[in-house]
Motif scaffolding. Structure first.
Motif, PDB file in Angstrom:
ATOM      1  N   THR A 200       3.523 -13.095  33.917  1.00 14.00           N
ATOM      2  CA  THR A 200       2.197 -12.555  33.620  1.00 14.00           C
ATOM      3  C   THR A 200       1.274 -12.612  34.827  1.00 14.00           C
ATOM      4  O   THR A 200       0.570 -11.643  35.135  1.00 14.00           O
ATOM      5  CB  THR A 200       1.567 -13.328  32.447  1.00 14.00           C
ATOM      6  OG1 THR A 200       2.429 -13.247  31.303  1.00 14.00           O
ATOM      7  CG2 THR A 200       0.200 -12.752  32.100  1.00 14.00           C
ATOM      8  N   PHE A 201       1.267 -13.739  35.524  1.00 15.36           N
ATOM      9  CA  PHE A 201       0.296 -13.935  36.617  1.00 15.36           C
ATOM     10  C   PHE A 201       0.902 -13.766  38.005  1.00 15.36           C
ATOM     11  O   PHE A 201       0.158 -13.575  38.970  1.00 15.36           O
ATOM     12  CB  PHE A 201      -0.327 -15.331  36.503  1.00 15.36           C
ATOM     13  CG  PHE A 201      -0.991 -15.597  35.190  1.00 15.36           C
ATOM     14  CD1 PHE A 201      -2.177 -14.975  34.859  1.00 15.36           C
ATOM     15  CD2 PHE A 201      -0.418 -16.448  34.267  1.00 15.36           C
ATOM     16  CE1 PHE A 201      -2.797 -15.206  33.644  1.00 15.36           C
ATOM     17  CE2 PHE A 201      -1.016 -16.697  33.054  1.00 15.36           C
ATOM     18  CZ  PHE A 201      -2.217 -16.072  32.740  1.00 15.36           C
TER      19      PHE A 201
ATOM     20  N   GLU B 226      -8.667 -20.723  38.237  1.00 13.24           N
ATOM     21  CA  GLU B 226      -9.169 -20.482  36.884  1.00 13.24           C
ATOM     22  C   GLU B 226      -8.214 -21.066  35.847  1.00 13.24           C
ATOM     23  O   GLU B 226      -6.997 -20.919  35.955  1.00 13.24           O
ATOM     24  CB  GLU B 226      -9.350 -18.984  36.649  1.00 13.24           C
ATOM     25  CG  GLU B 226     -10.047 -18.642  35.338  1.00 13.24           C
ATOM     26  CD  GLU B 226     -10.323 -17.157  35.216  1.00 13.24           C
ATOM     27  OE1 GLU B 226     -11.067 -16.772  34.296  1.00 13.24           O
ATOM     28  OE2 GLU B 226      -9.796 -16.383  36.041  1.00 13.24           O
ATOM     29  N   TRP B 227      -8.787 -21.708  34.835  1.00 15.70           N
ATOM     30  CA  TRP B 227      -7.995 -22.219  33.710  1.00 15.70           C
ATOM     31  C   TRP B 227      -8.823 -21.978  32.449  1.00 15.70           C
ATOM     32  O   TRP B 227      -9.584 -22.821  31.999  1.00 15.70           O
ATOM     33  CB  TRP B 227      -7.664 -23.697  33.896  1.00 15.70           C
ATOM     34  CG  TRP B 227      -6.645 -24.206  32.914  1.00 15.70           C
ATOM     35  CD1 TRP B 227      -6.886 -24.715  31.678  1.00 15.70           C
ATOM     36  CD2 TRP B 227      -5.229 -24.243  33.095  1.00 15.70           C
ATOM     37  NE1 TRP B 227      -5.722 -25.082  31.067  1.00 15.70           N
ATOM     38  CE2 TRP B 227      -4.670 -24.801  31.916  1.00 15.70           C
ATOM     39  CE3 TRP B 227      -4.371 -23.862  34.115  1.00 15.70           C
ATOM     40  CZ2 TRP B 227      -3.298 -24.990  31.752  1.00 15.70           C
ATOM     41  CZ3 TRP B 227      -3.015 -24.058  33.952  1.00 15.70           C
ATOM     42  CH2 TRP B 227      -2.495 -24.605  32.782  1.00 15.70           C
ATOM     43  N   ASP B 228      -8.672 -20.809  31.876  1.00 17.31           N
ATOM     44  CA  ASP B 228      -9.467 -20.381  30.723  1.00 17.31           C
ATOM     45  C   ASP B 228      -8.526 -20.175  29.543  1.00 17.31           C
ATOM     46  O   ASP B 228      -7.842 -19.155  29.442  1.00 17.31           O
ATOM     47  CB  ASP B 228     -10.204 -19.083  31.056  1.00 17.31           C
ATOM     48  CG  ASP B 228     -11.220 -18.712  29.989  1.00 17.31           C
ATOM     49  OD1 ASP B 228     -11.180 -19.305  28.884  1.00 17.31           O
ATOM     50  OD2 ASP B 228     -12.044 -17.818  30.248  1.00 17.31           O
TER      51      ASP B 228
ATOM     52  N   LYS C 299      -6.285 -17.036  30.740  1.00 15.43           N
ATOM     53  CA  LYS C 299      -6.143 -16.935  32.196  1.00 15.43           C
ATOM     54  C   LYS C 299      -5.876 -18.327  32.760  1.00 15.43           C
ATOM     55  O   LYS C 299      -6.678 -19.242  32.544  1.00 15.43           O
ATOM     56  CB  LYS C 299      -7.406 -16.333  32.814  1.00 15.43           C
ATOM     57  CG  LYS C 299      -7.669 -14.892  32.370  1.00 15.43           C
ATOM     58  CD  LYS C 299      -8.918 -14.336  33.024  1.00 15.43           C
ATOM     59  CE  LYS C 299      -9.165 -12.892  32.587  1.00 15.43           C
ATOM     60  NZ  LYS C 299     -10.392 -12.322  33.226  1.00 15.43           N
ATOM     61  N   PHE C 300      -4.770 -18.453  33.474  1.00 22.76           N
ATOM     62  CA  PHE C 300      -4.343 -19.770  33.930  1.00 22.76           C
ATOM     63  C   PHE C 300      -3.968 -19.722  35.405  1.00 22.76           C
ATOM     64  O   PHE C 300      -3.334 -18.759  35.867  1.00 22.76           O
ATOM     65  CB  PHE C 300      -3.140 -20.258  33.119  1.00 22.76           C
ATOM     66  CG  PHE C 300      -3.392 -20.326  31.644  1.00 22.76           C
ATOM     67  CD1 PHE C 300      -4.092 -21.387  31.107  1.00 22.76           C
ATOM     68  CD2 PHE C 300      -2.955 -19.313  30.797  1.00 22.76           C
ATOM     69  CE1 PHE C 300      -4.338 -21.452  29.741  1.00 22.76           C
ATOM     70  CE2 PHE C 300      -3.182 -19.371  29.441  1.00 22.76           C
ATOM     71  CZ  PHE C 300      -3.887 -20.446  28.899  1.00 22.76           C
ATOM     72  N   GLY C 301      -4.392 -20.741  36.121  1.00 20.10           N
ATOM     73  CA  GLY C 301      -4.037 -20.902  37.530  1.00 20.10           C
ATOM     74  C   GLY C 301      -3.698 -22.356  37.804  1.00 20.10           C
ATOM     75  O   GLY C 301      -4.309 -23.273  37.244  1.00 20.10           O
TER      76      GLY C 301
ATOM     77  N   LEU D 121       3.690 -25.518  34.871  1.00 18.33           N
ATOM     78  CA  LEU D 121       3.146 -26.634  35.645  1.00 18.33           C
ATOM     79  C   LEU D 121       4.189 -27.742  35.798  1.00 18.33           C
ATOM     80  O   LEU D 121       4.308 -28.358  36.866  1.00 18.33           O
ATOM     81  CB  LEU D 121       1.891 -27.186  34.967  1.00 18.33           C
ATOM     82  CG  LEU D 121       0.602 -26.381  35.095  1.00 18.33           C
ATOM     83  CD1 LEU D 121      -0.527 -27.080  34.347  1.00 18.33           C
ATOM     84  CD2 LEU D 121       0.227 -26.199  36.558  1.00 18.33           C
ATOM     85  N   GLY D 122       4.942 -27.998  34.728  1.00 23.47           N
ATOM     86  CA  GLY D 122       6.009 -28.987  34.816  1.00 23.47           C
ATOM     87  C   GLY D 122       7.057 -28.604  35.852  1.00 23.47           C
ATOM     88  O   GLY D 122       7.546 -29.456  36.603  1.00 23.47           O
TER      89      GLY D 122
END
Length: 331
Positions: free
Chosen positions: A65-66, A75-77, A82-84, A303-304
Motif C-alpha cells: 500500500t505505502f 505519519e501514523w494516523d 496512513k502509516f509510516g 514494523l516487526g
C-alpha cells in the motif's frame, strides 16, 4: 601344527572381527551424531527464515500500500489509515545507542574493578548484585522508570540539562525540551541500566580468561594497573568484548515493556532527546490488540519485520567487526 599355533589362528580372526564390529559401530554413532548436530543447526536457520518470512508475509499489505514511503514517512494516523515507520525506527535506534553509550563505560569499569582492583571480600557481593540486576523482569524496570526515575528526571535532571547542556553550541538543541520526565533520554538511561548486567557479565568472564602470567609479566616490568588493562587485557580480549557490547545492543533493540513505560509513545519526530517518541516494540505492544483493520494490523507486523531487519543488520556488523579483529590478531 602345534597346539599354540592352532590356538592363535583361532583367536586372531575373532579379535579382528570384534575390532571391525566396534569400528563399524563407532562409525554409525559418529554419523548419527553429525546428522543430529546438522539437524539442530538447520533448525535454527529454518526458524530464522520462518520468522522473517511470516512477518514479511503479514506486512505485505502495508508494504504494497505505502511502498518505500512506509520507511520514510513520519505519519501514523490510525483513523485515516496512513502509516509510516520512520518515527518508531528512529526512536528504537536512538534509545538503543544512548543505552549503549551509557552502559559500555560503566560495564567496563565494573568488570575491571571486579577482576583487577576489588579486594576478594568485595567481589562476591558486587558480582551477586550484577546477577540480581540481570534477573529483574523488564516490566519492573519500566515501572521503576515511570514512578521513580521519571519524576526525579522531571524535577531535578531535566532543568539542569536544559540550563547547561541545552546552552551548548551545535549540540544544544538535542538537550532542550520540557521537563516531562519521560522521553528518549529517560528511555535510554533505563535501557542502559537493564543492559549493564549483561555486558558486565561478558566482560568480567573474558577479562578473567587472560593468562595470569601475561599480567604478572607486565606488572614486573613496572606497568600500572591502567597500563596492564589497556595494553594487555583489552588487546587480548577485544573480540569477546565487542561481542558482549553488541549482545547488549541486541537486547536493547528488542526491549518492549520498559521502553513502553518511559518513552512516551508519541508518534512525533523530534531531534530533542527530552521529547517523547516511540519505538517499534512499544508501538506493537500498545496497538496490536486494538488493531481492527487489516491495514493497521499489517503495518504493525511490518514494523516487526523491520525490527528483525534492523537487529539482523546490527548483529551482522558485529560479526564483521569480530572477523576483522580476529584477522588482525592472526597477523
Amino acid at each position: 601344527m602345534t597346539e599354540n599355533t592352532q590356538y592363535m589362528s583361532a583367536v586372531i580372526p575373532d579379535a579382528a572381527s570384534e575390532s571391525d564390529k566396534r569400528a563399524a559401530r563407532d562409525h554409525r554413532h559418529d554419523a548419527w551424531f553429525r546428522r543430529t548436530m546438522l539437524g539442530a543447526a538447520l533448525l535454527v536457520l529454518l526458524l530464522l527464515a520462518s520468522i522473517a518470512g511470516s512477518t514479511l508475509w503479514g506486512g505485505a499489505l502495508a508494504f504494497k500500500t505505502f511502498g518505500f514511503e512506509f520507511l520514510t514517512s513520519t505519519e501514523w494516523d490510525v483513523v485515516n489509515g496512513k502509516f509510516g515507520a520512520l518515527v518508531p525506527i528512529y526512536g528504537t535506534l536512538v534509545t538503543s545507542f544512548l543505552a549503549l553509550l551509557i552502559a559500555v563505560p560503566v560495564s567496563f569499569g565494573i568488570a575491571i574493578f571486579l577482576t583487577e582492583v576489588a579486594p576478594p571480600w568485595l567481589r562476591m557481593p558486587i558480582a551477586s548484585a550484577v546477577e540480581l540486576l540481570a534477573g529483574i523482569p523488564s516490566i519492573i524496570y519500566g515501572m521503576w522508570g515511570l514512578f521513580v526515575f521519571g519524576p526525579f528526571m522531571a524535577e531535578n535532571m531535566a532543568p539542569w540539562i536544559n540550563d547547561n547542556l541545552g546552552a551548548l553550541p551545535l549540540i544544544g538543541p538535542i538537550f532542550q525540551g520540557p521537563p516531562l520526565g519521560i522521553g528518549m533520554l529517560t528511555a535510554g538511561i533505563v535501557l542502559a541500566i537493564m543492559i549493564i548486567p549483561f555486558i558486565t557479565s561478558v566482560m568480567t568472564e573474558v577479562f578473567r580468561s587472560v593468562p595470569i602470567a601475561l599480567k604478572e609479566s607486565a606488572y614486573a616490568l613496572g606497568g600500572t594497573t591502567w597500563e596492564v588493562v589497556w595494553d594487555i587485557v583489552l588487546p587480548y580480549t577485544r573480540s569477546a568484548v565487542v561481542g558482549g557490547v553488541f549482545l547488549g545492543l541486541g537486547r536493547a533493540l528488542g526491549e518492549t515493556m520498559a521502553v513502553t513505560f518511559v518513552l512516551g509513545n508519541a508518534h512525533q519526530f523530534s531531534a530533542s532527546l527530552m521529547m517523547p517518541s516511540s519505538s517499534i516494540a512499544s508501538v506493537i505492544a500498545n496497538e496490536f490488540s486494538e488493531a481492527y483493520t487489516d491495514l493497521h494490523r499489517s503495518a504493525l507486523i511490518a514494523l516487526g519485520f523491520l525490527l528483525f531487519v534492523v537487529t539482523f543488520i546490527v548483529l551482522a556488523i558485529a560479526r564483521l567487526m569480530l572477523s576483522r579483529l580476529s584477522r588482525k590478531e592472526g597477523l
